[in-house]
Design a protein around this motif. Structure first.
Motif: not given
Length: 374
Positions: A265-269, A100-101, A326-330, A95-97
């Protein structure tokens, strides 16, 4: 036939797609290692296909000039990204894909592409000029779009996500409609730069006049190549969709239980969709055409956020299955540092190697954090 021969590279993803379509189940039954190898082959085929799509988008871009050219290039990349994401989400991806992408794409476009291009271009040419209005406009649009769609959702109650999601779709469409009107209308000069007509003290050469008959033949050839480029772009996107469908299944099977970072996976996409833009931006920087680099890097980031979000939000509303935006704090911290650095670096109309290095270090930090699982 000559046009078909020029598309020899496109035969690679077509052949891989046909083979994968009939051998998918057999590969999955061979185990995780084979599935990972199959996914890697499919990713390579997707990159080749996306580069052919970007090549023809670049042909159209040269014909229409800036800012239309880079807009076509970035939109073609975003179309590939949205297609891959939609297919992977339909196959039950994390669900975060999507979040993160988009985050990975912004890091790759601004810190990776812009950083490396400004670094290499600065080492070769020193200070490289561009229109500072473009950097400022892109920056504030990216900040607004990411703030609305990826920071504010942290504070929206889960039982009201549908209402805010619908609002986000409308807000993104309104933002992009106005931006598009400005980019191709009265403020199009924000996104172009008039390079000097004299180089090394020599006047720019004036091309000889073309006879009417030859000019008509050239126009007809350009018309034909334009139609061919559009056809290849549309066909290439379809092939990429087929490859992405099978790749997502093989990747999930290959990474299951391996403990690989969730963001891989997100970085690859993001990397697949940005591969053609990287080459185009680096070539532009080495030719001392920094305006094209700014348009590609910042424009791709903006298009990724402002076009991907409404499409994926609409899919979530239609299926009734929300995903985490929603993004993480980092992630929020990295985006904030990136946009502040971009606002400072893109404020004076010239880039240099130091400014490029600051963004490239931020990109390296992003990769390090991803491998740490943050």
């Amino acid at each position: 036939m000559s046009l078909i021969r020029q598309e020899r590279l496109l035969l690679i993803p077509i052949a891989v797609a046909i083979i994968a379509w009939f051998s998918e189940h057999a590969v999955l039954e061979m185990g995780q290692a084979t599935s990972l190898v199959g996914a890697a082959v499919l990713i390579a085929a997707i990159v080749v296909g996306s580069m052919r799509v970007a090549h023809h988008a670049e042909i159209l871009a040269h014909k229409v000039g800036d800012p239309y050219g880079t807009m076509i290039l970035t939109l073609s990349a975003v179309a590939v990204e949205v297609l891959i994401l939609a297919i992977m989400m339909n196959n039950g991806a994390s669900p975060t894909l999507v979040r993160d992408t988009i985050y990975s794409a912004v890091m790759l476009d601004i810190n990776g592409i812009l950083g490396l291009a400004a670094l290499l271009g600065g080492l070769k040419h020193g200070e490289q000029p561009y229109n500072d209005d473009s950097g400022k406009t892109y920056g504030v649009m990216i900040l607004t779009a990411m703030g609305i769609s990826m920071i504010v959702p942290e504070f929206v109650p889960s039982d009201r996500w549908q209402y805010y999601s619908a609002f986000t779709i409308g807000a993104m469409i309104a933002l992009y409609a106005l931006f598009l009107r400005m980019q191709v209308g009265t403020h199009s000069y924000f996104f172009s730069y008039s390079y000097p007509g004299r180089e090394a003290g020599r006047p720019a050469e004036t091309p000889p006049a073309t006879p009417p008959k030859e000019a008509a033949a050239v126009d007809e050839a350009h018309k034909g190549s334009t139609i061919w480029s559009i056809a290849v772009i549309l066909f290439g996107v379809v092939v990429i969709g087929v490859l992405a469908e099978i790749m997502s299944v093989m990747m999930d099977a290959g990474l299951e239980g391996t403990g690989a970072p969730v963001a891989l996976t997100a970085i690859l996409v993001a990397g697949i969709s940005a591969a053609p833009e990287i080459l185009t931006a680096l070539r532009a920087a080495l030719r001392n055409r920094m305006q094209a680099v700014v348009n590609i890097a910042m424009g791709a980031s903006l298009s990724t956020v402002i076009l991907t979000v409404p499409v994926m939000e609409a899919i979530a509303l239609y299926t009734g299955q929300p995903f985490v935006m929603a993004m993480t704090p980092v992630q929020t911290t990295m985006v904030a540092i990136t946009l502040v650095a971009a606002a400072i670096n893109l404020n004076d109309g010239e880039t240099n190697a130091i400014e490029g290095m600051t963004h490239f270090v931020l990109f390296a930090t992003f990769i390090m954090l991803a491998f740490l699982g943050l």
